[in-house]
Design a protein around this motif. Structure first.
Motif, PDB file in Angstrom:
ATOM      1  N   GLY A  59       0.816  -1.208   0.000  1.00  0.00           N
ATOM      2  CA  GLY A  59       0.000   0.000   0.000  1.00  0.00           C
ATOM      3  C   GLY A  59       0.849   1.257   0.000  1.00  0.00           C
ATOM      4  O   GLY A  59       0.580   2.213  -0.737  1.00  0.00           O
ATOM      5  N   TYR A  60       1.904   1.274   0.827  1.00  0.00           N
ATOM      6  CA  TYR A  60       2.813   2.425   0.859  1.00  0.00           C
ATOM      7  C   TYR A  60       3.519   2.605  -0.491  1.00  0.00           C
ATOM      8  O   TYR A  60       3.676   3.719  -0.974  1.00  0.00           O
ATOM      9  N   PHE A  61       3.934   1.493  -1.097  1.00  0.00           N
ATOM     10  CA  PHE A  61       4.622   1.608  -2.382  1.00  0.00           C
ATOM     11  C   PHE A  61       3.672   2.113  -3.462  1.00  0.00           C
ATOM     12  O   PHE A  61       4.060   2.935  -4.295  1.00  0.00           O
ATOM     13  N   ALA A  62       2.429   1.636  -3.458  1.00  0.00           N
ATOM     14  CA  ALA A  62       1.452   2.116  -4.438  1.00  0.00           C
ATOM     15  C   ALA A  62       1.224   3.613  -4.279  1.00  0.00           C
ATOM     16  O   ALA A  62       1.076   4.344  -5.262  1.00  0.00           O
ATOM     17  N   LEU A  63       1.213   4.082  -3.042  1.00  0.00           N
ATOM     18  CA  LEU A  63       1.066   5.512  -2.779  1.00  0.00           C
ATOM     19  C   LEU A  63       2.256   6.288  -3.342  1.00  0.00           C
ATOM     20  O   LEU A  63       2.108   7.330  -3.962  1.00  0.00           O
ATOM     21  N   TYR A  64       3.449   5.741  -3.162  1.00  0.00           N
ATOM     22  CA  TYR A  64       4.665   6.376  -3.659  1.00  0.00           C
ATOM     23  C   TYR A  64       4.716   6.388  -5.194  1.00  0.00           C
ATOM     24  O   TYR A  64       5.111   7.374  -5.804  1.00  0.00           O
ATOM     25  N   ALA A  65       4.299   5.288  -5.808  1.00  0.00           N
ATOM     26  CA  ALA A  65       4.470   5.115  -7.251  1.00  0.00           C
ATOM     27  C   ALA A  65       3.290   5.631  -8.077  1.00  0.00           C
ATOM     28  O   ALA A  65       3.302   5.481  -9.292  1.00  0.00           O
ATOM     29  N   GLN A  66       2.299   6.234  -7.459  1.00  0.00           N
ATOM     30  CA  GLN A  66       1.124   6.673  -8.211  1.00  0.00           C
ATOM     31  C   GLN A  66       1.483   7.759  -9.218  1.00  0.00           C
ATOM     32  O   GLN A  66       2.376   8.571  -8.988  1.00  0.00           O
ATOM     33  N   PRO A  67       0.777   7.785 -10.337  1.00  0.00           N
ATOM     34  CA  PRO A  67       1.073   8.787 -11.366  1.00  0.00           C
ATOM     35  C   PRO A  67       0.612  10.183 -10.942  1.00  0.00           C
ATOM     36  O   PRO A  67      -0.297  10.326 -10.130  1.00  0.00           O
ATOM     37  N   ARG A  68       1.239  11.191 -11.515  1.00  0.00           N
ATOM     38  CA  ARG A  68       0.903  12.573 -11.182  1.00  0.00           C
ATOM     39  C   ARG A  68      -0.468  12.972 -11.710  1.00  0.00           C
ATOM     40  O   ARG A  68      -1.095  13.877 -11.182  1.00  0.00           O
TER      41      ARG A  68
END
Length: 84
Positions: A59-68
Motif C-alpha cells: 500500500g505504501y509503495f502504491a502511494l509512492y508510485a502513483q502517477p501525477r
C-alpha cells in the motif's frame, strides 16, 4: 504523516517536488510482537481479520508510485474483516 522526495529537477535550482500523505493503519498487524503478547488474537480475528506487513508495504509503495495525473494524499488500510 509521511513525505516522499520525488527528486524531479526543475530549472537551475534543482528544486525537488514533495508529496505529503496521511496513512491510517486501522487494525491489528499480524507480526511477532502481537502474536507473542496475545497468542489467541489470530484465532479470534479469523481469516482476513488482521493486516499483513507485506500488504501494508504494498500500500505504501502504491502511494509512492502513483502517477501525477491522478493521485491521492490519504490512504486507509484496514483488514477485510473488521470486527472481532
Amino acid at each position: 504523516m509521511i513525505v516522499f522526495g520525488v527528486g524531479a529537477s526543475a530549472g537551475l535550482g534543482g528544486a525537488q517536488c514533495r508529496r505529503f500523505a496521511h496513512v491510517v493503519v486501522d487494525g491489528m498487524i499480524e507480526g511477532d510482537q502481537l502474536l507473542s503478547r496475545f497468542p489467541g488474537a489470530k484465532d479470534r480475528a479469523g481469516e482476513d481479520g488482521m493486516l499483513h506487513p507485506d500488504v501494508i508495504a504494498d500500500g505504501y509503495f502504491a502511494l509512492y508510485a502513483q502517477p501525477r495525473s491522478a493521485w491521492t494524499l490519504e490512504l486507509d488500510l484496514r483488514p477485510y474483516k473488521e470486527s472481532l
